[in-house]
Design an enzyme around this catalytic site. Sequence first.
Site, mmCIF file in Angstrom:
data_model
loop_
_atom_site.group_PDB
_atom_site.id
_atom_site.type_symbol
_atom_site.label_atom_id
_atom_site.label_comp_id
_atom_site.label_asym_id
_atom_site.label_seq_id
_atom_site.Cartn_x
_atom_site.Cartn_y
_atom_site.Cartn_z
ATOM 1 N N CYS A 1 -4.181 -8.469 -44.905
ATOM 2 C CA CYS A 1 -4.903 -7.754 -43.486
ATOM 3 C C CYS A 1 -4.362 -7.548 -42.496
ATOM 4 O O CYS A 1 -3.377 -8.906 -42.221
ATOM 5 C CB CYS A 1 -6.017 -8.936 -43.301
ATOM 6 S SG CYS A 1 -7.094 -8.661 -41.930
ATOM 7 N N CYS B 1 -4.100 -0.295 -41.349
ATOM 8 C CA CYS B 1 -5.183 -1.362 -41.875
ATOM 9 C C CYS B 1 -5.686 -1.287 -43.399
ATOM 10 O O CYS B 1 -5.545 -0.091 -43.753
ATOM 11 C CB CYS B 1 -6.616 -1.005 -41.321
ATOM 12 S SG CYS B 1 -8.060 -2.181 -41.657
#
Length: 285
Positions: free
Chosen positions: A87, A200
């Site tokens: 992440c 992302c």
Amino acid sequence: MTVTSQAANATIPAGAEAPIGIFDSGIGGLSVLKYIHACLPNEQLLYFADSGFAPYGGRPESEIVARSLAIAEFLLQFNAKALVVACNTATAAAIRAIRERYPSLPVVGVEPGLKPAAALTKTGTVGVMATKGTLSSDKFHQLREQISAATNVVFLPQPCIGLADQVEKGELHSAATAAMLRGYVEPLIEQGADTLVLGCTHYPFVLPLIEEILARITTRPIAVVDTGEPVARQLVRLLTERALLRQDGPGTLSGFTTGSKSSLDSAFHKLLGIRPPVTQIAASA
């Protein structure tokens, strides 16, 4: 079973047979898991989706650090031999804290692929699509300044508010997601970007939609950089250095989520074509 963030400075009794822990705020880290699974088919993998607290992008940094440390502690209950922070937002906010708490644990994070993008661009202008949390972090600013100084490449940060949510909801091809993406991509192309960084781990799942939008708005070739494969390569390197590669298969995969069990099961099936066991975890606030 409850995830807490008790500060227990653990020693890590890891051997080659131990599993690898991978976590994300939700299902975005499956884009990284795909490469890890391909590179390390013999390994036992644990994937934790913190979907009950997703997205991380708009949360305070202190909260992201607390969640990340709690999930790391949970995965280490299984004696994980390595941890992948799959992440971008959690890497930017919390990877230092994880490494400080578990100094003997191999920890791999993800960060926007500015360096490979700088090598690809011909216009010297690169668009960086990421969450607000990633783009406002000190880690990103330092990376951006370092690579800009070395290459003279201009990086255009584009916060993609709501895009990770669309991926979490499974809206990979919807009109709403397309409209949102066009609003983020078009200004970058208009400013001369010939390379886009997917900053992302959720965003690779809407890459086909990004490519459709690019085909509509420009005739110029646009490169798109995803960092999942380099993360997997770095993990292989660290495990090899420490003689922690599992030599005998087959590998296994187990999923955990603080959100909906059926949602993670569906994501595994739709996005990766697999059906590993999934356990729902009660998470403390």
